[in-house]
Design a protein around this motif. Sequence first.
Motif, PDB file in Angstrom:
ATOM      1  N   ASP A 281       0.822  -1.189  -0.016  1.00  0.00           N
ATOM      2  CA  ASP A 281       0.010  -0.012  -0.013  1.00  0.00           C
ATOM      3  C   ASP A 281       0.934   1.268   0.088  1.00  0.00           C
ATOM      4  O   ASP A 281       2.177   1.187   0.441  1.00  0.00           O
ATOM      5  CB  ASP A 281      -0.907  -0.018   1.179  1.00  0.00           C
ATOM      6  N   PRO A 282       0.251   2.448  -0.703  1.00  0.00           N
ATOM      7  CA  PRO A 282       1.054   3.614  -0.529  1.00  0.00           C
ATOM      8  C   PRO A 282       1.620   4.156   0.528  1.00  0.00           C
ATOM      9  O   PRO A 282       2.667   4.932   0.793  1.00  0.00           O
ATOM     10  CB  PRO A 282       0.007   4.673  -1.380  1.00  0.00           C
ATOM     11  N   TYR A 283       1.154   3.765   1.883  1.00  0.00           N
ATOM     12  CA  TYR A 283       1.578   4.170   2.963  1.00  0.00           C
ATOM     13  C   TYR A 283       2.770   3.345   3.726  1.00  0.00           C
ATOM     14  O   TYR A 283       3.578   3.525   4.360  1.00  0.00           O
ATOM     15  CB  TYR A 283       0.380   4.455   4.217  1.00  0.00           C
ATOM     16  N   GLY A 284       2.576   2.045   3.102  1.00  0.00           N
ATOM     17  CA  GLY A 284       3.784   1.239   3.509  1.00  0.00           C
ATOM     18  C   GLY A 284       3.672   0.396   4.880  1.00  0.00           C
ATOM     19  O   GLY A 284       4.673   0.181   5.624  1.00  0.00           O
ATOM     20  N   PHE A 285       2.330   0.264   5.477  1.00  0.00           N
ATOM     21  CA  PHE A 285       2.224  -0.121   6.669  1.00  0.00           C
ATOM     22  C   PHE A 285       2.815  -1.463   6.957  1.00  0.00           C
ATOM     23  O   PHE A 285       3.630  -1.662   8.026  1.00  0.00           O
ATOM     24  CB  PHE A 285       0.560  -0.398   7.109  1.00  0.00           C
ATOM     25  N   ARG A 286       2.669  -2.397   6.048  1.00  0.00           N
ATOM     26  CA  ARG A 286       3.356  -3.660   6.186  1.00  0.00           C
ATOM     27  C   ARG A 286       4.431  -4.007   5.650  1.00  0.00           C
ATOM     28  O   ARG A 286       4.760  -3.635   4.495  1.00  0.00           O
ATOM     29  CB  ARG A 286       2.205  -4.907   6.051  1.00  0.00           C
ATOM     30  N   PRO A 287       5.357  -4.773   5.871  1.00  0.00           N
ATOM     31  CA  PRO A 287       6.360  -5.015   5.277  1.00  0.00           C
ATOM     32  C   PRO A 287       6.494  -6.077   4.186  1.00  0.00           C
ATOM     33  O   PRO A 287       5.562  -6.805   4.142  1.00  0.00           O
ATOM     34  CB  PRO A 287       7.724  -5.562   6.312  1.00  0.00           C
TER      35      PRO A 287
ATOM     36  N   ARG B   2       9.015  -6.261 -13.683  1.00  0.00           N
ATOM     37  CA  ARG B   2       8.488  -5.133 -13.773  1.00  0.00           C
ATOM     38  C   ARG B   2       8.080  -4.439 -12.663  1.00  0.00           C
ATOM     39  O   ARG B   2       7.059  -4.939 -12.034  1.00  0.00           O
ATOM     40  CB  ARG B   2       7.987  -4.708 -15.440  1.00  0.00           C
ATOM     41  N   CYS B   3       8.194  -3.016 -12.646  1.00  0.00           N
ATOM     42  CA  CYS B   3       7.556  -2.422 -11.360  1.00  0.00           C
ATOM     43  C   CYS B   3       7.054  -1.199 -11.650  1.00  0.00           C
ATOM     44  O   CYS B   3       7.119  -0.674 -12.774  1.00  0.00           O
ATOM     45  CB  CYS B   3       8.612  -1.796 -10.501  1.00  0.00           C
ATOM     46  N   SER B   4       5.712  -0.790 -11.033  1.00  0.00           N
ATOM     47  CA  SER B   4       5.059   0.521 -11.373  1.00  0.00           C
ATOM     48  C   SER B   4       4.578   0.899  -9.876  1.00  0.00           C
ATOM     49  O   SER B   4       4.699   0.191  -8.964  1.00  0.00           O
ATOM     50  CB  SER B   4       3.901   0.162 -12.241  1.00  0.00           C
ATOM     51  N   HIS B   5       3.793   2.109  -9.944  1.00  0.00           N
ATOM     52  CA  HIS B   5       3.605   2.635  -8.571  1.00  0.00           C
ATOM     53  C   HIS B   5       2.283   3.110  -8.517  1.00  0.00           C
ATOM     54  O   HIS B   5       1.726   3.834  -9.473  1.00  0.00           O
ATOM     55  CB  HIS B   5       4.522   3.815  -8.193  1.00  0.00           C
ATOM     56  N   LEU B   6       1.454   2.934  -7.597  1.00  0.00           N
ATOM     57  CA  LEU B   6       0.124   3.620  -7.488  1.00  0.00           C
ATOM     58  C   LEU B   6       0.444   5.192  -7.035  1.00  0.00           C
ATOM     59  O   LEU B   6       1.636   5.365  -6.682  1.00  0.00           O
ATOM     60  CB  LEU B   6      -0.672   2.962  -6.080  1.00  0.00           C
ATOM     61  N   PRO B   7      -0.711   6.046  -7.017  1.00  0.00           N
ATOM     62  CA  PRO B   7      -0.473   7.393  -6.549  1.00  0.00           C
ATOM     63  C   PRO B   7       0.139   7.361  -5.219  1.00  0.00           C
ATOM     64  O   PRO B   7      -0.291   6.674  -3.990  1.00  0.00           O
ATOM     65  CB  PRO B   7      -1.679   7.872  -6.599  1.00  0.00           C
ATOM     66  N   GLU B   8       1.074   8.454  -5.052  1.00  0.00           N
ATOM     67  CA  GLU B   8       1.700   8.591  -3.675  1.00  0.00           C
ATOM     68  C   GLU B   8       0.682   8.970  -2.440  1.00  0.00           C
ATOM     69  O   GLU B   8      -0.134   9.559  -2.763  1.00  0.00           O
ATOM     70  CB  GLU B   8       2.738   9.540  -3.816  1.00  0.00           C
ATOM     71  N   ALA B   9       0.871   8.410  -1.494  1.00  0.00           N
ATOM     72  CA  ALA B   9       0.253   8.803  -0.200  1.00  0.00           C
ATOM     73  C   ALA B   9       0.888   9.947   0.436  1.00  0.00           C
ATOM     74  O   ALA B   9       1.884  10.282  -0.033  1.00  0.00           O
ATOM     75  CB  ALA B   9       0.303   7.550   0.903  1.00  0.00           C
ATOM     76  N   PRO B  10       0.145  10.942   1.139  1.00  0.00           N
ATOM     77  CA  PRO B  10       0.844  11.988   1.741  1.00  0.00           C
ATOM     78  C   PRO B  10       1.951  11.770   2.518  1.00  0.00           C
ATOM     79  O   PRO B  10       2.777  12.782   2.913  1.00  0.00           O
ATOM     80  CB  PRO B  10      -0.363  12.597   2.683  1.00  0.00           C
TER      81      PRO B  10
ATOM     82  N   PHE C 143       0.336   4.988  19.991  1.00  0.00           N
ATOM     83  CA  PHE C 143       1.165   5.642  20.904  1.00  0.00           C
ATOM     84  C   PHE C 143       0.501   6.837  21.229  1.00  0.00           C
ATOM     85  O   PHE C 143       0.371   7.485  22.230  1.00  0.00           O
ATOM     86  CB  PHE C 143       2.646   5.607  20.791  1.00  0.00           C
ATOM     87  N   ASP C 144       0.247   7.453  20.099  1.00  0.00           N
ATOM     88  CA  ASP C 144       0.028   8.914  19.899  1.00  0.00           C
ATOM     89  C   ASP C 144      -1.444   9.269  19.414  1.00  0.00           C
ATOM     90  O   ASP C 144      -2.013  10.435  19.343  1.00  0.00           O
ATOM     91  CB  ASP C 144       1.107   9.931  19.296  1.00  0.00           C
ATOM     92  N   GLY C 145      -2.082   8.433  18.971  1.00  0.00           N
ATOM     93  CA  GLY C 145      -3.387   8.771  18.336  1.00  0.00           C
ATOM     94  C   GLY C 145      -3.387   9.330  16.965  1.00  0.00           C
ATOM     95  O   GLY C 145      -4.321   9.837  16.400  1.00  0.00           O
ATOM     96  N   SER C 146      -2.336   9.368  16.625  1.00  0.00           N
ATOM     97  CA  SER C 146      -2.056  10.224  14.957  1.00  0.00           C
ATOM     98  C   SER C 146      -2.287   9.114  13.902  1.00  0.00           C
ATOM     99  O   SER C 146      -1.166   8.688  13.312  1.00  0.00           O
ATOM    100  CB  SER C 146      -0.831  10.942  15.165  1.00  0.00           C
ATOM    101  N   TYR C 147      -3.447   8.931  13.560  1.00  0.00           N
ATOM    102  CA  TYR C 147      -3.767   7.831  12.538  1.00  0.00           C
ATOM    103  C   TYR C 147      -3.333   8.493  11.269  1.00  0.00           C
ATOM    104  O   TYR C 147      -3.865   9.405  10.725  1.00  0.00           O
ATOM    105  CB  TYR C 147      -5.158   7.328  12.685  1.00  0.00           C
ATOM    106  N   PRO C 148      -2.702   7.940  10.444  1.00  0.00           N
ATOM    107  CA  PRO C 148      -2.207   8.459   8.995  1.00  0.00           C
ATOM    108  C   PRO C 148      -3.342   8.391   8.042  1.00  0.00           C
ATOM    109  O   PRO C 148      -3.201   9.238   6.985  1.00  0.00           O
ATOM    110  CB  PRO C 148      -1.159   7.477   8.512  1.00  0.00           C
ATOM    111  N   THR C 149      -4.455   7.532   8.407  1.00  0.00           N
ATOM    112  CA  THR C 149      -5.700   7.750   7.341  1.00  0.00           C
ATOM    113  C   THR C 149      -6.644   7.912   8.060  1.00  0.00           C
ATOM    114  O   THR C 149      -6.950   7.434   9.284  1.00  0.00           O
ATOM    115  CB  THR C 149      -5.708   6.317   6.811  1.00  0.00           C
ATOM    116  N   PRO C 150      -8.078   8.160   7.556  1.00  0.00           N
ATOM    117  CA  PRO C 150      -9.186   8.351   8.196  1.00  0.00           C
ATOM    118  C   PRO C 150      -9.628   7.191   8.851  1.00  0.00           C
ATOM    119  O   PRO C 150      -9.387   6.170   8.030  1.00  0.00           O
ATOM    120  CB  PRO C 150     -10.111   9.097   7.193  1.00  0.00           C
ATOM    121  N   ILE C 151     -10.279   6.890   9.629  1.00  0.00           N
ATOM    122  CA  ILE C 151     -10.864   5.622  10.397  1.00  0.00           C
ATOM    123  C   ILE C 151     -12.478   5.844  10.310  1.00  0.00           C
ATOM    124  O   ILE C 151     -12.861   6.582  10.992  1.00  0.00           O
ATOM    125  CB  ILE C 151     -10.363   5.263  11.851  1.00  0.00           C
ATOM    126  N   PRO C 152     -13.089   5.012   9.545  1.00  0.00           N
ATOM    127  CA  PRO C 152     -14.589   5.070   9.630  1.00  0.00           C
ATOM    128  C   PRO C 152     -14.999   5.112  11.211  1.00  0.00           C
ATOM    129  O   PRO C 152     -14.624   4.028  11.759  1.00  0.00           O
ATOM    130  CB  PRO C 152     -14.861   4.055   8.642  1.00  0.00           C
TER     131      PRO C 152
END
Length: 467
Positions: free
Chosen positions: A187-193, A237-245, A450-459
């Motif tokens: 995923d564009p945020y790269g949460f998981r390795p 071959r590699c391509s990319h999804l639109p970048e995350a913030p 730890f700090d509650g700063s979620y990188p994406t909106p949580i429904p």
Amino acid sequence: MNDMNQLDDHWHEECGIAGIYGDEKAAEKIYLGLYALQHRGQESAGIASTDGCDIALHKGLGLVWAVFSDPAAMPKLTGHAAIGHNRYSTRGTTNIINAQPIVIECKSGRIAVAHNGTITNASQIRKGMQDSGSIFQTTSDSEIVLHLIARSSQTDIVDAIADALKKLVGAYCFVFLTPDKLIAARDPYGFRPLSLGMIDKVYMVASETCAFDIVGAEYIRSLEPGEIVVIDNAGIRCSHLPEAPRRSYCIFEHIYFARPDSLIFGEKVDKIRRNLGKRLAIEAPADADIVIAVPDSGNTAALGYARVSRLRYEIGLIRNHYVGRTFIAPHQDKRNLDVKVKLNPVSGVLKDRRVVLVDDSIVRGTTMRQIVRMLRDKGAREIHVRISSPPIMNPCYYGIDISRHSELIANEKTIEQIRCYLEADSLAYLSIPGMLSTVEQSSNYCTACFDGSYPTPIPDGFDKFCF
Ligand code: SF4
């Protein structure tokens, strides 16, 4: 009934995935890779393989060895390419229907998928699809991507996958298998390795590099956030999804989830975990005689703590490695039995000693409290609990077993109140800056729990069992 899940006071790993293309023993290599990734999920395992025409599948509930102990399992998994999955149910209930890989037939042909992570907008997508007539086989969010692929207006399978992935929010690493391609995506945020490796000119991908080591594959690199890698007879071959913030690698992979002998996000887990312990010793020294770990989760950080504090590292707790996740007590009186069945203190090490007890994290605190009591019963004079991560204040929505705020002791109590609850002589956690000082490019990491700063909106009302 006494369930080991209740006594294991840790968040649980999400899932492990692996894929390989161009190897005549593809399924065997994935089987070994899943063995190495067993720590990431113990509820089900599965492999899909292709001979270039069809896709064969075997999956079941239980550990890898149990699922593939059926003598008929491996012989049917023929072909030059395969994907595999170990599941811990972060979303969806535990049953065979939700085991992965999932295989479907769509207009692009047969396709298998294995997923690690949690798609946070899955409910909305699913509801929209159900309203327009889609029927789902599973209660897992992973199936949604297959529906999106099937509905895509793109005719090329790689374009259809990219089209589908653009609609997803949250954490995901995927491996897809078609009769002539292995496709991996992060995923564009790269949460998981997810890493790329190579063995004898054959490409392999896996959640952690311990899956490469077991088959002799060399690590090449980590997939970049948002990267889609296609491997087929034409090469890679590699391509990319639109970048995350921003990038948001899960720091908890380094703290606890990943194996210390793995390399993830381009860094060695063992080194970072030791550094977490070293930093903890600087921030929270203790006047003590020995350092012990809660095995196995606290081992590496305890080594780091002992080294910097110049205290002797001792093995003060022995873990029973043969206790599975589904221990059933022989009687209803399970008080004090649950932790004892898993851990036993070494009285000769503990008697009259002032002990620093290191673990990676505290979720509910129930297990740590029982451990402290056991050490005290064996004669430990003082017990100083040291935690190699900051207090967990918030649930994770990105592929980790979800805890509600109310299940997190640090969300309910102050550190002094937690110390009292644990009956420890002292308690200290690593600070967030201290934790981040151990990784390169700390701004690339998620610290939301730890700090509650979620990188994406949580429904609103997001829940593991929402389907
Ligand atoms: Fe990892 Fe915590 Fe972020 Fe979840 S919230 S991805 S556990 S750092």
